[in-house]
Scaffold this active site. Structure first.
Site, mmCIF file in Angstrom:
data_model
loop_
_atom_site.group_PDB
_atom_site.id
_atom_site.type_symbol
_atom_site.label_atom_id
_atom_site.label_comp_id
_atom_site.label_asym_id
_atom_site.label_seq_id
_atom_site.Cartn_x
_atom_site.Cartn_y
_atom_site.Cartn_z
ATOM 1 N N SER A 73 -9.451 73.457 -38.698
ATOM 2 C CA SER A 73 -10.010 73.828 -40.003
ATOM 3 C C SER A 73 -10.766 72.633 -40.566
ATOM 4 O O SER A 73 -11.598 72.059 -39.868
ATOM 5 C CB SER A 73 -8.886 74.296 -40.939
ATOM 6 N N HIS A 96 -12.013 77.391 -38.595
ATOM 7 C CA HIS A 96 -12.339 77.890 -39.926
ATOM 8 C C HIS A 96 -13.629 77.205 -40.371
ATOM 9 O O HIS A 96 -13.707 75.980 -40.389
ATOM 10 C CB HIS A 96 -11.232 77.557 -40.921
ATOM 11 N N ASP A 132 -1.990 77.795 -41.015
ATOM 12 C CA ASP A 132 -2.424 78.740 -39.998
ATOM 13 C C ASP A 132 -2.136 78.191 -38.601
ATOM 14 O O ASP A 132 -2.574 77.099 -38.247
ATOM 15 C CB ASP A 132 -3.926 79.012 -40.148
#
Length: 369
Positions: A174, A201, A294
Protein backbone atom coordinates in the site's frame (compact mmCIF):
# COMPACT_ATOMS: atom_id res chain seq x y z
CA UNK A 1 -0.42 20.73 22.60
CA UNK A 2 0.42 19.00 19.32
CA UNK A 3 2.75 21.12 17.09
CA UNK A 4 1.23 22.34 13.85
CA UNK A 5 2.22 20.54 10.66
CA UNK A 6 4.06 23.15 8.56
CA UNK A 7 3.21 22.59 4.89
CA UNK A 8 4.66 24.09 1.71
CA UNK A 9 2.44 23.94 -1.40
CA UNK A 10 4.06 23.86 -4.85
CA UNK A 11 1.61 24.22 -7.76
CA UNK A 12 1.56 26.40 -10.87
CA UNK A 13 -2.26 26.74 -10.95
CA UNK A 14 -3.64 29.68 -8.89
CA UNK A 15 -6.97 27.86 -8.53
CA UNK A 16 -5.31 24.68 -7.23
CA UNK A 17 -3.04 26.62 -4.87
CA UNK A 18 -6.02 28.40 -3.33
CA UNK A 19 -8.07 25.22 -3.09
CA UNK A 20 -5.30 23.14 -1.51
CA UNK A 21 -4.50 25.91 0.96
CA UNK A 22 -8.16 26.24 1.90
CA UNK A 23 -8.51 22.50 2.50
CA UNK A 24 -5.35 22.25 4.61
CA UNK A 25 -5.93 25.35 6.71
CA UNK A 26 -9.48 24.24 7.50
CA UNK A 27 -7.82 21.56 9.61
CA UNK A 28 -6.61 22.94 12.92
CA UNK A 29 -3.48 20.76 12.96
CA UNK A 30 -2.05 22.13 9.70
CA UNK A 31 -0.46 25.48 8.83
CA UNK A 32 0.54 26.44 5.27
CA UNK A 33 3.87 28.25 5.59
CA UNK A 34 4.54 28.94 1.93
CA UNK A 35 3.28 28.80 -1.66
CA UNK A 36 5.59 28.02 -4.58
CA UNK A 37 4.43 28.54 -8.18
CA UNK A 38 7.05 26.27 -9.77
CA UNK A 39 9.72 23.73 -8.91
CA UNK A 40 12.52 26.29 -8.66
CA UNK A 41 10.63 28.21 -5.99
CA UNK A 42 9.83 24.95 -4.18
CA UNK A 43 13.57 24.17 -3.90
CA UNK A 44 14.34 27.67 -2.57
CA UNK A 45 11.41 27.71 -0.15
CA UNK A 46 12.26 24.24 1.16
CA UNK A 47 15.66 25.57 2.23
CA UNK A 48 14.43 28.89 3.61
CA UNK A 49 11.14 27.91 5.28
CA UNK A 50 12.08 24.43 6.54
CA UNK A 51 8.55 22.99 6.14
CA UNK A 52 7.55 19.73 7.78
CA UNK A 53 6.01 18.48 4.53
CA UNK A 54 5.68 19.55 0.88
CA UNK A 55 2.61 19.07 -1.32
CA UNK A 56 4.11 18.97 -4.82
CA UNK A 57 2.44 19.25 -8.22
CA UNK A 58 4.20 17.22 -10.93
CA UNK A 59 3.74 19.32 -14.08
CA UNK A 60 5.10 22.85 -13.48
CA UNK A 61 7.12 25.40 -15.52
CA UNK A 62 10.85 26.13 -15.04
CA UNK A 63 11.31 22.97 -12.97
CA UNK A 64 8.87 20.06 -12.78
CA UNK A 65 7.88 18.20 -9.64
CA UNK A 66 10.27 15.31 -10.30
CA UNK A 67 13.37 17.51 -10.62
CA UNK A 68 12.28 19.61 -7.64
CA UNK A 69 11.80 16.49 -5.52
CA UNK A 70 15.21 15.16 -6.51
CA UNK A 71 16.92 18.46 -5.65
CA UNK A 72 15.13 18.85 -2.33
CA UNK A 73 15.88 15.28 -1.24
CA UNK A 74 19.56 15.83 -2.06
CA UNK A 75 19.83 19.12 -0.15
CA UNK A 76 17.02 19.61 2.40
CA UNK A 77 15.20 16.26 2.77
CA UNK A 78 11.56 16.55 3.83
CA UNK A 79 8.47 14.36 3.33
CA UNK A 80 7.03 15.10 -0.13
CA UNK A 81 3.57 14.13 -1.38
CA UNK A 82 2.96 14.31 -5.11
CA UNK A 83 -0.53 15.65 -5.81
CA UNK A 84 -1.67 15.32 -9.42
CA UNK A 85 -4.93 15.89 -11.24
CA UNK A 86 -3.67 14.52 -14.54
CA UNK A 87 -3.92 10.97 -15.85
CA UNK A 88 -1.60 11.90 -18.73
CA UNK A 89 0.85 9.02 -19.20
CA UNK A 90 3.90 11.29 -19.08
CA UNK A 91 2.76 12.95 -15.85
CA UNK A 92 1.98 9.59 -14.22
CA UNK A 93 5.42 8.22 -15.14
CA UNK A 94 7.02 11.39 -13.78
CA UNK A 95 5.12 10.85 -10.53
CA UNK A 96 6.79 7.47 -10.09
CA UNK A 97 10.18 8.89 -10.98
CA UNK A 98 9.57 11.43 -8.20
CA UNK A 99 8.92 8.56 -5.80
CA UNK A 100 12.14 6.96 -6.98
CA UNK A 101 13.84 10.27 -6.14
CA UNK A 102 12.39 10.28 -2.61
CA UNK A 103 8.73 11.36 -2.64
CA UNK A 104 6.93 9.14 -0.14
CA UNK A 105 3.32 9.17 -1.41
CA UNK A 106 1.03 10.43 -4.14
CA UNK A 107 -2.66 11.27 -4.22
CA UNK A 108 -5.15 12.65 -6.70
CA UNK A 109 -5.99 16.31 -6.25
CA UNK A 110 -9.16 16.57 -4.14
CA UNK A 111 -12.41 16.70 -6.11
CA UNK A 112 -14.36 19.95 -6.28
CA UNK A 113 -17.68 20.63 -4.59
CA UNK A 114 -20.55 18.77 -6.20
CA UNK A 115 -18.38 15.83 -7.22
CA UNK A 116 -19.65 12.53 -5.73
CA UNK A 117 -16.17 11.83 -4.30
CA UNK A 118 -15.71 15.33 -2.85
CA UNK A 119 -15.93 14.54 0.87
CA UNK A 120 -13.95 11.29 0.61
CA UNK A 121 -11.17 12.86 -1.48
CA UNK A 122 -10.77 15.75 0.98
CA UNK A 123 -10.59 13.37 3.90
CA UNK A 124 -8.05 11.16 2.12
CA UNK A 125 -5.89 14.15 1.21
CA UNK A 126 -5.79 15.60 4.73
CA UNK A 127 -5.23 12.21 6.35
CA UNK A 128 -2.35 11.50 3.98
CA UNK A 129 -0.73 14.84 4.81
CA UNK A 130 -1.02 14.15 8.54
CA UNK A 131 0.29 10.59 8.32
CA UNK A 132 3.17 11.38 5.95
CA UNK A 133 4.30 14.33 8.07
CA UNK A 134 5.41 11.78 10.67
CA UNK A 135 7.64 9.86 8.26
CA UNK A 136 11.39 10.20 8.83
CA UNK A 137 13.15 10.79 5.52
CA UNK A 138 16.86 10.65 4.76
CA UNK A 139 19.10 12.55 2.42
CA UNK A 140 19.37 11.14 -1.09
CA UNK A 141 22.80 11.28 -2.70
CA UNK A 142 23.13 12.11 -6.40
CA UNK A 143 23.69 8.86 -8.28
CA UNK A 144 26.91 10.15 -9.83
CA UNK A 145 28.41 10.90 -6.41
CA UNK A 146 27.69 7.57 -4.72
CA UNK A 147 30.83 5.50 -4.32
CA UNK A 148 30.99 1.83 -3.54
CA UNK A 149 32.56 2.78 -0.21
CA UNK A 150 29.41 4.49 1.09
CA UNK A 151 26.97 1.81 -0.04
CA UNK A 152 25.86 -0.38 2.82
CA UNK A 153 26.44 -4.08 2.16
CA UNK A 154 23.33 -6.24 2.09
CA UNK A 155 23.48 -9.07 4.63
CA UNK A 156 23.28 -12.56 3.21
CA UNK A 157 19.83 -14.12 3.48
CA UNK A 158 19.69 -17.23 5.68
CA UNK A 159 16.61 -19.40 5.66
CA UNK A 160 15.14 -20.70 8.91
CA UNK A 161 13.81 -23.98 7.64
CA UNK A 162 14.31 -26.26 4.68
CA UNK A 163 12.78 -24.59 1.60
CA UNK A 164 10.18 -26.43 -0.41
CA UNK A 165 9.10 -26.32 -4.02
CA UNK A 166 7.53 -22.89 -4.36
CA UNK A 167 4.78 -22.56 -6.97
CA UNK A 168 3.69 -18.94 -6.53
CA UNK A 169 4.76 -15.62 -4.99
CA UNK A 170 1.94 -13.36 -3.72
CA UNK A 171 2.70 -9.76 -2.70
CA UNK A 172 0.60 -7.05 -1.05
CA UNK A 173 1.57 -3.37 -0.74
CA UNK A 174 0.00 0.00 0.00
CA UNK A 175 1.42 3.43 0.92
CA UNK A 176 5.08 3.65 -0.10
CA UNK A 177 4.86 0.39 -2.04
CA UNK A 178 5.92 1.33 -5.61
CA UNK A 179 9.62 2.09 -4.89
CA UNK A 180 9.82 -1.06 -2.75
CA UNK A 181 8.34 -3.13 -5.55
CA UNK A 182 10.87 -1.56 -7.89
CA UNK A 183 13.71 -2.71 -5.64
CA UNK A 184 12.34 -6.23 -5.29
CA UNK A 185 11.43 -6.79 -8.93
CA UNK A 186 14.71 -5.33 -10.23
CA UNK A 187 16.51 -7.90 -8.07
CA UNK A 188 14.84 -10.88 -9.74
CA UNK A 189 16.84 -12.55 -12.47
CA UNK A 190 15.70 -13.76 -15.87
CA UNK A 191 14.12 -17.17 -15.87
CA UNK A 192 12.51 -16.63 -12.47
CA UNK A 193 10.70 -19.97 -12.20
CA UNK A 194 7.32 -19.03 -10.67
CA UNK A 195 4.56 -16.45 -11.27
CA UNK A 196 4.31 -13.33 -9.09
CA UNK A 197 0.87 -11.88 -8.26
CA UNK A 198 0.72 -8.38 -6.73
CA UNK A 199 -1.96 -6.24 -5.12
CA UNK A 200 -0.90 -2.60 -4.79
CA UNK A 201 -3.35 -0.13 -3.27
CA UNK A 202 -3.06 2.84 -5.62
CA UNK A 203 -4.87 6.06 -6.53
CA UNK A 204 -7.25 5.83 -9.47
CA UNK A 205 -5.61 6.32 -12.85
CA UNK A 206 -2.04 5.53 -11.78
CA UNK A 207 -1.81 1.75 -12.22
CA UNK A 208 -0.95 1.69 -15.93
CA UNK A 209 1.77 4.31 -15.47
CA UNK A 210 3.22 2.42 -12.52
CA UNK A 211 3.40 -0.81 -14.53
CA UNK A 212 5.16 0.97 -17.39
CA UNK A 213 7.60 2.58 -14.95
CA UNK A 214 8.36 -0.74 -13.25
CA UNK A 215 8.84 -2.50 -16.58
CA UNK A 216 11.94 -0.38 -17.19
CA UNK A 217 13.57 -1.83 -14.08
CA UNK A 218 13.09 -5.57 -14.64
CA UNK A 219 13.51 -7.99 -17.52
CA UNK A 220 10.48 -9.97 -16.35
CA UNK A 221 7.22 -9.13 -18.17
CA UNK A 222 4.70 -7.15 -16.08
CA UNK A 223 0.99 -7.35 -16.84
CA UNK A 224 -2.26 -5.94 -15.51
CA UNK A 225 -4.10 -9.21 -14.99
CA UNK A 226 -7.18 -10.17 -16.98
CA UNK A 227 -9.78 -12.71 -15.96
CA UNK A 228 -9.14 -16.26 -17.13
CA UNK A 229 -5.55 -15.93 -18.32
CA UNK A 230 -3.04 -18.62 -17.34
CA UNK A 231 -0.41 -17.49 -14.86
CA UNK A 232 3.03 -18.17 -16.30
CA UNK A 233 6.43 -18.62 -14.61
CA UNK A 234 8.56 -15.51 -14.61
CA UNK A 235 5.58 -13.23 -15.24
CA UNK A 236 4.35 -10.51 -12.86
CA UNK A 237 0.61 -9.83 -12.59
CA UNK A 238 -0.97 -6.77 -10.96
CA UNK A 239 -4.59 -6.67 -9.83
CA UNK A 240 -6.57 -4.20 -11.96
CA UNK A 241 -8.04 -1.07 -10.39
CA UNK A 242 -11.11 -1.72 -8.22
CA UNK A 243 -11.09 -5.49 -8.86
CA UNK A 244 -10.07 -8.32 -6.57
CA UNK A 245 -7.55 -10.75 -7.98
CA UNK A 246 -7.11 -14.40 -7.09
CA UNK A 247 -6.17 -17.65 -8.77
CA UNK A 248 -8.31 -20.70 -9.54
CA UNK A 249 -7.56 -24.42 -9.38
CA UNK A 250 -6.74 -24.49 -13.11
CA UNK A 251 -3.90 -22.03 -12.61
CA UNK A 252 -5.78 -19.11 -14.13
CA UNK A 253 -6.26 -15.58 -12.88
CA UNK A 254 -9.67 -14.93 -11.34
CA UNK A 255 -10.80 -11.28 -11.46
CA UNK A 256 -14.05 -10.12 -9.85
CA UNK A 257 -15.73 -7.28 -8.01
CA UNK A 258 -16.71 -9.05 -4.82
CA UNK A 259 -17.25 -7.03 -1.65
CA UNK A 260 -14.51 -4.83 -0.21
CA UNK A 261 -12.23 -6.57 2.25
CA UNK A 262 -10.65 -4.43 4.97
CA UNK A 263 -12.30 -1.48 3.24
CA UNK A 264 -10.35 -1.87 -0.01
CA UNK A 265 -10.54 -3.43 -3.46
CA UNK A 266 -8.31 -4.91 -4.74
CA UNK A 267 -7.63 -6.63 -1.45
CA UNK A 268 -4.40 -8.29 -0.36
CA UNK A 269 -6.45 -10.50 1.93
CA UNK A 270 -8.46 -11.79 -1.03
CA UNK A 271 -5.28 -12.62 -2.99
CA UNK A 272 -3.58 -14.38 -0.08
CA UNK A 273 -6.64 -16.46 0.84
CA UNK A 274 -7.20 -17.47 -2.76
CA UNK A 275 -3.53 -18.45 -3.21
CA UNK A 276 -3.54 -20.65 -0.11
CA UNK A 277 -6.75 -22.37 -1.19
CA UNK A 278 -5.09 -23.40 -4.47
CA UNK A 279 -1.42 -23.88 -3.56
CA UNK A 280 -1.59 -24.71 0.13
CA UNK A 281 1.82 -24.07 1.66
CA UNK A 282 3.76 -24.19 -1.62
CA UNK A 283 4.03 -20.43 -1.91
CA UNK A 284 5.69 -17.29 -0.60
CA UNK A 285 3.51 -14.48 0.77
CA UNK A 286 4.97 -10.98 1.20
CA UNK A 287 3.40 -7.99 2.97
CA UNK A 288 5.00 -4.61 2.35
CA UNK A 289 4.67 -1.05 3.66
CA UNK A 290 1.18 0.39 4.00
CA UNK A 291 -1.62 1.67 6.20
CA UNK A 292 -4.20 -0.61 7.78
CA UNK A 293 -4.27 -4.37 8.23
CA UNK A 294 -5.12 -5.71 4.77
CA UNK A 295 -3.52 -9.13 4.35
CA UNK A 296 -2.26 -9.58 7.92
CA UNK A 297 -4.66 -12.30 9.07
CA UNK A 298 -4.41 -14.13 5.75
CA UNK A 299 -0.61 -14.08 5.97
CA UNK A 300 -0.95 -15.91 9.30
CA UNK A 301 -3.33 -18.36 7.61
CA UNK A 302 -0.70 -18.90 4.92
CA UNK A 303 2.03 -19.51 7.49
CA UNK A 304 -0.15 -21.97 9.40
CA UNK A 305 -0.63 -23.91 6.16
CA UNK A 306 3.13 -24.20 5.70
CA UNK A 307 3.77 -21.23 3.41
CA UNK A 308 6.85 -19.04 3.71
CA UNK A 309 5.81 -15.55 4.85
CA UNK A 310 7.80 -12.32 4.69
CA UNK A 311 7.06 -8.80 5.93
CA UNK A 312 9.01 -5.65 5.18
CA UNK A 313 11.01 -4.55 8.18
CA UNK A 314 10.19 -1.41 10.15
CA UNK A 315 13.39 0.43 9.25
CA UNK A 316 12.63 0.42 5.50
CA UNK A 317 8.83 0.87 5.65
CA UNK A 318 7.31 4.27 4.90
CA UNK A 319 4.28 3.17 6.92
CA UNK A 320 4.80 0.19 9.21
CA UNK A 321 1.09 -0.58 9.42
CA UNK A 322 0.29 -3.73 7.46
CA UNK A 323 3.63 -5.40 8.31
CA UNK A 324 3.21 -4.60 12.01
CA UNK A 325 -0.30 -6.05 12.09
CA UNK A 326 1.14 -9.27 10.66
CA UNK A 327 4.04 -9.31 13.13
CA UNK A 328 1.60 -8.94 16.05
CA UNK A 329 -0.18 -12.06 14.79
CA UNK A 330 3.11 -13.97 14.55
CA UNK A 331 2.43 -14.26 10.83
CA UNK A 332 5.94 -13.57 9.55
CA UNK A 333 8.61 -16.20 8.95
CA UNK A 334 11.02 -13.36 8.09
CA UNK A 335 11.23 -9.58 8.52
CA UNK A 336 13.45 -8.23 5.74
CA UNK A 337 14.49 -5.11 3.85
CA UNK A 338 13.41 -4.82 0.19
CA UNK A 339 16.91 -5.74 -0.99
CA UNK A 340 16.91 -8.86 1.16
CA UNK A 341 13.40 -9.80 0.01
CA UNK A 342 14.68 -9.95 -3.56
CA UNK A 343 17.64 -12.03 -2.43
CA UNK A 344 15.38 -14.34 -0.43
CA UNK A 345 13.09 -14.93 -3.40
CA UNK A 346 16.01 -15.87 -5.64
CA UNK A 347 17.16 -18.40 -3.04
CA UNK A 348 13.77 -19.80 -2.06
CA UNK A 349 12.66 -20.58 -5.61
CA UNK A 350 16.01 -21.95 -6.85
CA UNK A 351 15.58 -25.75 -7.10
CA UNK A 352 19.29 -26.48 -7.28
CA UNK A 353 19.90 -24.41 -4.14
CA UNK A 354 17.00 -26.13 -2.41
CA UNK A 355 18.14 -29.64 -3.29
CA UNK A 356 21.77 -29.02 -2.31
CA UNK A 357 20.99 -27.40 1.01
CA UNK A 358 18.24 -29.85 1.84
CA UNK A 359 20.75 -32.70 1.55
CA UNK A 360 23.19 -30.83 3.75
CA UNK A 361 20.54 -30.16 6.42
CA UNK A 362 19.30 -33.74 6.25
CA UNK A 363 22.80 -34.97 6.98
CA UNK A 364 22.99 -32.58 9.94
CA UNK A 365 19.63 -33.78 11.22
CA UNK A 366 20.80 -37.40 11.07
CA UNK A 367 23.73 -36.74 13.40
CA UNK A 368 23.17 -37.87 16.99
CA UNK A 369 22.68 -35.05 19.45
Amino acid sequence: MTPLIRVLIADDSPVCRYYLRHILETDGDIMVVGIAVNGEEAVRFAERLKPGLIVMDINMPKMNGYDATRRIMETNPVPIIIVSASYDTTDVKMTFHAMEAGAIAFVNKPSGEGHPDHDESLKDFVNTVKLMSEVKVVKRWPKTSISEAVRRPIPEFRYKRIPKKIKLVAIGASTGGPPVLQTILSGLQGGFPVPVLIVQHIAKGFLKGMVEWLQHTTILPILIATDGEHILPGHIYFAPEDFNMGVDSAGKVAINRTELENGVRPSVSYLFHSAVNVFGGDLVGILLTGMGRDGAEELRFMKDRGGITIVQNKESSVVYGMPWEAVKLNAATYELSPEMIAQALEILVDRNYINTNSRIENEILKKPS
